[in-house]
Enzyme design. Sequence first.
Site, PDB file in Angstrom:
ATOM      1  N   ASP A  21     -32.707 -59.345 -60.365  1.00  0.00           N
ATOM      2  CA  ASP A  21     -32.885 -60.548 -59.557  1.00  0.00           C
ATOM      3  C   ASP A  21     -32.219 -60.318 -58.208  1.00  0.00           C
ATOM      4  OD1 ASP A  21     -32.917 -62.958 -58.290  1.00  0.00           O
ATOM      5  OD2 ASP A  21     -32.158 -64.134 -60.000  1.00  0.00           O
ATOM      6  N   ASP A  93     -31.547 -70.217 -58.182  1.00  0.00           N
ATOM      7  CA  ASP A  93     -30.601 -69.235 -57.646  1.00  0.00           C
ATOM      8  C   ASP A  93     -29.314 -69.115 -58.459  1.00  0.00           C
ATOM      9  OD1 ASP A  93     -32.022 -70.806 -55.169  1.00  0.00           O
ATOM     10  OD2 ASP A  93     -31.983 -68.642 -54.846  1.00  0.00           O
ATOM     11  N   HIS A 136     -22.185 -75.752 -55.762  1.00  0.00           N
ATOM     12  CA  HIS A 136     -23.614 -76.121 -55.808  1.00  0.00           C
ATOM     13  C   HIS A 136     -23.999 -76.838 -57.097  1.00  0.00           C
ATOM     14  CE1 HIS A 136     -24.247 -73.864 -52.201  1.00  0.00           C
ATOM     15  NE2 HIS A 136     -23.838 -72.733 -52.756  1.00  0.00           N
ATOM     16  N   ASP A 173     -16.995 -72.396 -47.183  1.00  0.00           N
ATOM     17  CA  ASP A 173     -18.050 -71.491 -47.651  1.00  0.00           C
ATOM     18  C   ASP A 173     -19.258 -71.634 -46.711  1.00  0.00           C
ATOM     19  OD1 ASP A 173     -18.947 -70.069 -50.510  1.00  0.00           O
ATOM     20  OD2 ASP A 173     -20.629 -71.019 -49.465  1.00  0.00           O
ATOM     21  N   HIS A 175     -22.331 -71.833 -47.474  1.00  0.00           N
ATOM     22  CA  HIS A 175     -23.415 -72.647 -48.033  1.00  0.00           C
ATOM     23  C   HIS A 175     -22.977 -74.101 -48.143  1.00  0.00           C
ATOM     24  CE1 HIS A 175     -24.186 -68.515 -49.596  1.00  0.00           C
ATOM     25  NE2 HIS A 175     -25.430 -68.832 -49.223  1.00  0.00           N
ATOM     26  N   ASP A 266     -18.099 -66.106 -47.805  1.00  0.00           N
ATOM     27  CA  ASP A 266     -19.391 -65.649 -47.298  1.00  0.00           C
ATOM     28  C   ASP A 266     -19.581 -66.137 -45.855  1.00  0.00           C
ATOM     29  OD1 ASP A 266     -19.579 -68.290 -48.112  1.00  0.00           O
ATOM     30  OD2 ASP A 266     -21.058 -67.898 -49.693  1.00  0.00           O
ATOM     31  N   TYR A 306     -19.422 -62.154 -50.564  1.00  0.00           N
ATOM     32  CA  TYR A 306     -20.186 -61.098 -51.252  1.00  0.00           C
ATOM     33  C   TYR A 306     -20.060 -59.723 -50.622  1.00  0.00           C
ATOM     34  CZ  TYR A 306     -21.663 -65.442 -53.184  1.00  0.00           C
ATOM     35  OH  TYR A 306     -21.619 -66.672 -53.770  1.00  0.00           O
TER      36      TYR A 306
END
Length: 669
Positions: A21, A93, A136, A173, A175, A266, A306
């Site tokens: 993935d 995700d 999330h 973060d 996101h 990230d 990451y």
Amino acid sequence: MSGTALLYDEEMTRYKLLWEDPVCKVEVPARLTVSFEALRRAGLEQRCERVCVRQASDEEILLIHSKEYLEAVKQTPYLSLEDLLTFTQQYGDVYFHPNIYHCAKLAIGATLQLVDSVMTGKVRNGMALVRPPGHHSQRSEANGYCVFNNVAIAALYAKKHYNLKRVLIVDWDIHHGQGIQYCFEEDPSVLYFSWHRYEHQDYWPNLPESDYDSVGKGKGTGFNINVPWNKVGMTNSDYLSVFFHVLLPVASEFDPELVLVCAGFDSAIGDPEGHMCASPEIFGHLTHLLMSLSNGRLCAVLEGGYNLTSLSQSVCQTVHTLLGDPTPLLTGIGSPCYSALESVHNVRAAHRMNWSCFNRAAPVIEPSTKRNKVDEGAGEKKEEEGPEQTTEDIEWPEPLPRPAPPAHTVVITSVEPGCQHLEELPQAYTEEAEKIRNQPYQEMTDKVSLKCLQNIVSILEKMKNKEVLNALLVVPDMCVSVSCAVQHALKSISDRVLVVFVGDEDVPVDTSDGRVLLFQICSKEPKGMTSHYHVPLCLSKGGNSRASVLQAVLGLLLPLAYEFSPGLVLEAQGDSAQLEGPVWTQLSSLLQGLAQGRTLALLQPDGDRNMVNATCASLFGSPAPSLSPLGPAPAQDVDAIEAQRHRLQDRWGLLLNTISESRTESQDG
Ligand code: Q7Y
Ligand code: ZN
């Protein structure tokens, strides 16, 4: 109360992606091992209090999640590979593994143990290194590598067990933690702040509700703050701009009792998801700035990150600051880019009715940023096609070591009996002190003054040699002392000295050559000031409104200071100084983010004894007491602050917080 907790359990490395993935392949166990190993190599892990990790209970998970969802996740350890894949595919995700439920319970448990350690006073602050991340995940949904919402659970847990009325969540973060937004949208007791890569909704998770105009609902209106990044490549200046002009003013007004950080890295340079350009060192500063809230009660909880190099460096920077080590020098700070400024402008506009610190903000700009990128001119973006290729090759310097200084603070209150003296000054310092004095101050021949100047020279030399980090001196003649300290500092320490002076005196320093930036809080209109290096700010009663001073410090002084990047900060109170102790302490704490913490504080002998004690505490690294209640700043003070901003923003771009008609996108470098 001091100490920093570190929460980590190797067990949380024991799950991984079991199938192909491309979306999930970056979320690997090594994220934790590499971060922890970096902390150990830097000697940071050894300096933290290790607190053990536990599993969360069902009851704790149910603070946020539904019974049905919990029961479904509970079954995942028993599913076949094929059934795990099917289970996974209901969500976006994310991936499941037979051991992820166990790890997710540990990730929550670690976060809650951290909250307990901070709230019971076992430690002042701390960091939890956890997998899976949380921000999330939603009531009945896994999403974006997240299974349970660690930080959302922690906020409700802290409210419940410690009866907290106000919790701040800062999500740095890259996101949008939409899961957290959904939890607290209608809740004014949890203020959620998130900045995130957005690109006008083209970036994951592509939600309209991630934009700046989602400000919360009902009673929670104003308590959700989204800062969309509409371009990639954002830098340290862009991040600081948002802290100074959006987050910190609101957070101070909110006055949280606890700060939870969704500490995803990230958002750092080199990250394959974020594509931003902020250096690892910036997280040392963001952490420092947040430590001025909630009496320093801060819990950082890992989310994303990451690029293993950038991640581990950023984790180390964060923990260094939590431990109280001096912050690193940032270079090249200046204007935010046009797109970042547009976001700052719009967030302030969207919240102008919600927070009194924004009540002068201009309305949302036209044409709206709510356009699709197809509407933009071709080639405008900082980065175009080939998303994976740029970040893998990017290089940046490894952060310098941040050694704790052997001696932290020198305190000399020599004009008062029974106080500490610097013993045995070298002959050279006496000569230097006489030389300095003999230039403009020949008439000063008394022993006390000479002794005082010797002390100043001696302390500055110790700072230069890194024997001492910062110092407090009680001095008999403030103007002479400031003048001498600046002269000697320019000669010996740095060619940039920031002087922050509270009081109406004519401060005898030369600001004409750009080596000295003088920021003065006073009560009398100063005469004929036009220099970009002298910033006199006339506030009502010399700054007795807490809100005014704080607004001036966050929106004016800190942006100026970070852009100026001094090698020494000199903070002084003159005769007519009227700042309250807590305001001065807050100021002093914030300024320690500059010049790697090299601060020389000068106070008057006849001043408030508490002022001396409070300044000492601040220099030793105690958290500044919060300033509630703040109240609104008097209109004439805001006028004065805004007048200085307008006068100075052409020279000092980090002061910008508004898109003006004169500034266009094409001016962006
Ligand atoms: C979740 C995450 C949590 C764009 C791909 C976007 C996003 C995958 C979810 C990321 N090229 N993928 O990092 S902190
Ligand atoms: Zn992320």
